[in-house]
Design a protein around this motif. Structure first.
Motif, PDB file in Angstrom:
ATOM      1  N   LEU A 111       0.820  -1.215   0.000  1.00  0.00           N
ATOM      2  CA  LEU A 111       0.000   0.000   0.000  1.00  0.00           C
ATOM      3  C   LEU A 111       0.853   1.263   0.000  1.00  0.00           C
ATOM      4  O   LEU A 111       0.431   2.297  -0.528  1.00  0.00           O
ATOM      5  N   THR A 112       2.049   1.190   0.558  1.00  0.00           N
ATOM      6  CA  THR A 112       2.957   2.338   0.507  1.00  0.00           C
ATOM      7  C   THR A 112       3.370   2.615  -0.939  1.00  0.00           C
ATOM      8  O   THR A 112       3.349   3.764  -1.387  1.00  0.00           O
ATOM      9  N   VAL A 113       3.699   1.572  -1.669  1.00  0.00           N
ATOM     10  CA  VAL A 113       4.081   1.727  -3.079  1.00  0.00           C
ATOM     11  C   VAL A 113       2.884   2.213  -3.904  1.00  0.00           C
ATOM     12  O   VAL A 113       3.017   3.119  -4.739  1.00  0.00           O
ATOM     13  N   VAL A 114       1.714   1.643  -3.669  1.00  0.00           N
ATOM     14  CA  VAL A 114       0.513   2.072  -4.396  1.00  0.00           C
ATOM     15  C   VAL A 114       0.216   3.544  -4.103  1.00  0.00           C
ATOM     16  O   VAL A 114      -0.147   4.310  -5.001  1.00  0.00           O
ATOM     17  N   GLY A 115       0.387   3.966  -2.856  1.00  0.00           N
ATOM     18  CA  GLY A 115       0.184   5.375  -2.503  1.00  0.00           C
ATOM     19  C   GLY A 115       1.151   6.279  -3.242  1.00  0.00           C
ATOM     20  O   GLY A 115       0.754   7.335  -3.761  1.00  0.00           O
ATOM     21  N   ALA A 116       2.422   5.879  -3.305  1.00  0.00           N
ATOM     22  CA  ALA A 116       3.423   6.683  -4.015  1.00  0.00           C
ATOM     23  C   ALA A 116       3.110   6.762  -5.507  1.00  0.00           C
ATOM     24  O   ALA A 116       3.213   7.828  -6.119  1.00  0.00           O
ATOM     25  N   VAL A 117       2.698   5.650  -6.090  1.00  0.00           N
ATOM     26  CA  VAL A 117       2.353   5.637  -7.522  1.00  0.00           C
ATOM     27  C   VAL A 117       1.120   6.509  -7.783  1.00  0.00           C
ATOM     28  O   VAL A 117       1.067   7.255  -8.766  1.00  0.00           O
ATOM     29  N   ASN A 118       0.142   6.436  -6.894  1.00  0.00           N
ATOM     30  CA  ASN A 118      -1.047   7.281  -7.037  1.00  0.00           C
ATOM     31  C   ASN A 118      -0.685   8.762  -6.963  1.00  0.00           C
ATOM     32  O   ASN A 118      -1.174   9.570  -7.762  1.00  0.00           O
ATOM     33  N   ALA A 119       0.148   9.128  -6.000  1.00  0.00           N
ATOM     34  CA  ALA A 119       0.560  10.530  -5.872  1.00  0.00           C
ATOM     35  C   ALA A 119       1.316  10.983  -7.109  1.00  0.00           C
ATOM     36  O   ALA A 119       1.103  12.099  -7.607  1.00  0.00           O
ATOM     37  N   ALA A 120       2.191  10.115  -7.633  1.00  0.00           N
ATOM     38  CA  ALA A 120       2.928  10.459  -8.851  1.00  0.00           C
ATOM     39  C   ALA A 120       1.979  10.654 -10.033  1.00  0.00           C
ATOM     40  O   ALA A 120       2.153  11.574 -10.835  1.00  0.00           O
ATOM     41  N   ALA A 121       0.958   9.805 -10.126  1.00  0.00           N
ATOM     42  CA  ALA A 121      -0.018   9.932 -11.216  1.00  0.00           C
ATOM     43  C   ALA A 121      -0.816  11.227 -11.081  1.00  0.00           C
ATOM     44  O   ALA A 121      -1.029  11.939 -12.075  1.00  0.00           O
ATOM     45  N   VAL A 122      -1.237  11.546  -9.880  1.00  0.00           N
ATOM     46  CA  VAL A 122      -1.988  12.790  -9.655  1.00  0.00           C
ATOM     47  C   VAL A 122      -1.103  13.994  -9.981  1.00  0.00           C
ATOM     48  O   VAL A 122      -1.552  14.957 -10.619  1.00  0.00           O
ATOM     49  N   TYR A 123       0.153  13.941  -9.569  1.00  0.00           N
ATOM     50  CA  TYR A 123       1.083  15.030  -9.879  1.00  0.00           C
ATOM     51  C   TYR A 123       1.289  15.154 -11.392  1.00  0.00           C
ATOM     52  O   TYR A 123       1.274  16.258 -11.937  1.00  0.00           O
ATOM     53  N   ALA A 124       1.461  14.028 -12.070  1.00  0.00           N
ATOM     54  CA  ALA A 124       1.668  14.054 -13.523  1.00  0.00           C
ATOM     55  C   ALA A 124       0.450  14.641 -14.236  1.00  0.00           C
ATOM     56  O   ALA A 124       0.599  15.427 -15.180  1.00  0.00           O
ATOM     57  N   ILE A 125      -0.734  14.278 -13.794  1.00  0.00           N
ATOM     58  CA  ILE A 125      -1.957  14.837 -14.392  1.00  0.00           C
ATOM     59  C   ILE A 125      -2.028  16.339 -14.140  1.00  0.00           C
ATOM     60  O   ILE A 125      -2.386  17.112 -15.027  1.00  0.00           O
ATOM     61  N   THR A 126      -1.637  16.758 -12.938  1.00  0.00           N
ATOM     62  CA  THR A 126      -1.626  18.178 -12.600  1.00  0.00           C
ATOM     63  C   THR A 126      -0.665  18.943 -13.501  1.00  0.00           C
ATOM     64  O   THR A 126      -1.009  20.008 -14.029  1.00  0.00           O
ATOM     65  N   VAL A 127       0.532  18.410 -13.697  1.00  0.00           N
ATOM     66  CA  VAL A 127       1.528  19.057 -14.562  1.00  0.00           C
ATOM     67  C   VAL A 127       1.023  19.099 -16.004  1.00  0.00           C
ATOM     68  O   VAL A 127       1.168  20.121 -16.688  1.00  0.00           O
ATOM     69  N   LEU A 128       0.415  18.017 -16.458  1.00  0.00           N
ATOM     70  CA  LEU A 128      -0.127  17.983 -17.814  1.00  0.00           C
ATOM     71  C   LEU A 128      -1.207  19.049 -18.000  1.00  0.00           C
ATOM     72  O   LEU A 128      -1.210  19.767 -19.004  1.00  0.00           O
ATOM     73  N   LEU A 129      -2.106  19.165 -17.033  1.00  0.00           N
ATOM     74  CA  LEU A 129      -3.154  20.184 -17.126  1.00  0.00           C
ATOM     75  C   LEU A 129      -2.568  21.585 -17.071  1.00  0.00           C
ATOM     76  O   LEU A 129      -3.061  22.499 -17.735  1.00  0.00           O
ATOM     77  N   LYS A 130      -1.521  21.760 -16.292  1.00  0.00           N
ATOM     78  CA  LYS A 130      -0.846  23.066 -16.212  1.00  0.00           C
ATOM     79  C   LYS A 130      -0.234  23.427 -17.571  1.00  0.00           C
ATOM     80  O   LYS A 130      -0.378  24.543 -18.049  1.00  0.00           O
ATOM     81  N   ARG A 131       0.428  22.444 -18.193  1.00  0.00           N
ATOM     82  CA  ARG A 131       1.063  22.692 -19.495  1.00  0.00           C
ATOM     83  C   ARG A 131       0.037  22.950 -20.587  1.00  0.00           C
ATOM     84  O   ARG A 131       0.295  23.684 -21.529  1.00  0.00           O
ATOM     85  N   CYS A 132      -1.128  22.338 -20.468  1.00  0.00           N
ATOM     86  CA  CYS A 132      -2.199  22.565 -21.441  1.00  0.00           C
ATOM     87  C   CYS A 132      -3.024  23.800 -21.102  1.00  0.00           C
ATOM     88  O   CYS A 132      -4.013  24.070 -21.761  1.00  0.00           O
ATOM     89  N   ARG A 133      -2.618  24.465 -20.057  1.00  0.00           N
ATOM     90  CA  ARG A 133      -3.294  25.686 -19.573  1.00  0.00           C
ATOM     91  C   ARG A 133      -4.757  25.430 -19.196  1.00  0.00           C
ATOM     92  O   ARG A 133      -5.638  26.255 -19.436  1.00  0.00           O
ATOM     93  N   LEU A 134      -5.013  24.261 -18.622  1.00  0.00           N
ATOM     94  CA  LEU A 134      -6.350  23.947 -18.171  1.00  0.00           C
ATOM     95  C   LEU A 134      -6.544  24.173 -16.682  1.00  0.00           C
ATOM     96  O   LEU A 134      -7.639  24.024 -16.173  1.00  0.00           O
ATOM     97  N   MET A 135      -5.461  24.520 -15.995  1.00  0.00           N
ATOM     98  CA  MET A 135      -5.553  24.838 -14.575  1.00  0.00           C
ATOM     99  C   MET A 135      -5.741  26.346 -14.457  1.00  0.00           C
ATOM    100  O   MET A 135      -4.919  27.113 -14.944  1.00  0.00           O
ATOM    101  N   PRO A 136      -6.811  26.789 -13.811  1.00  0.00           N
ATOM    102  CA  PRO A 136      -7.101  28.217 -13.760  1.00  0.00           C
ATOM    103  C   PRO A 136      -6.246  28.982 -12.759  1.00  0.00           C
ATOM    104  O   PRO A 136      -6.255  30.202 -12.752  1.00  0.00           O
ATOM    105  N   TYR A 137      -5.509  28.315 -11.923  1.00  0.00           N
ATOM    106  CA  TYR A 137      -4.743  29.024 -10.896  1.00  0.00           C
ATOM    107  C   TYR A 137      -3.268  28.847 -11.115  1.00  0.00           C
ATOM    108  O   TYR A 137      -2.799  28.104 -11.917  1.00  0.00           O
TER     109      TYR A 137
END
Length: 137
Positions: A111-137
């Motif tokens: 579960l520690t590894v799954v948590g780290a992978v989930n956080a990395a995926a959420v971060y990657a999605i956040t960065v992708l949305l930022k680069r696509c200028r879909l994050m309003p803040y």
């Protein structure tokens, strides 16, 4: 309180994804205890919603060691969840009663590894949305 739409969409997608994975792995019909998993996934989705602005800020400011911080963040969340299962398991639960030390370590590590992978995926999605200028803040 202002609703953060991108974070809400990602948190809902997280909820649907993990609920689908857990349902696919459950007996059919799911046992009564499956309702607890729905609650746990909902709480995890709330944590995703609350952490997303922080991840976006780390990506935006290019904070040092941000990727390591994200992995550590997820690892702590996963380990907390794993330990929470031990603490809140019903007394005499057959799954936990028959488990040995190796089984507990495997559970916490998994579960520690799954948590780290989930956080990395959420971060990657956040960065992708930022680069696509879909994050309003």
């Amino acid at each position: 309180m202002k609703i953060n739409r991108p974070a809400l969409v990602i948190a809902i997608a997280f909820f649907i994804f993990w609920l689908s994975v857990l349902y696919a792995g459950a007996d059919h019909p799911p046992p009564a205890g499956f309702a607890w998993l729905i609650l746990i996934v909902a709480i995890c989705s709330l944590v995703v919603y609350l952490r997303l602005p922080c991840y976006w800020q780390w990506a935006y400011t290019r904070r040092s060691m941000r990727k390591c911080r994200v992995l550590l963040d997820g690892a702590i969340a996963g380990a907390t969840l794993a330990i929470g299962f031990f603490v809140f398991a019903p007394p005499g639960d057959a799954h936990f009663a028959a488990a040995g030390v190796f089984d507990y370590l495997l559970w916490v590590t998994g579960l520690t590894v799954v948590g780290a992978v989930n956080a990395a995926a959420v971060y990657a999605i956040t960065v992708l949305l930022k680069r696509c200028r879909l994050m309003p803040y």
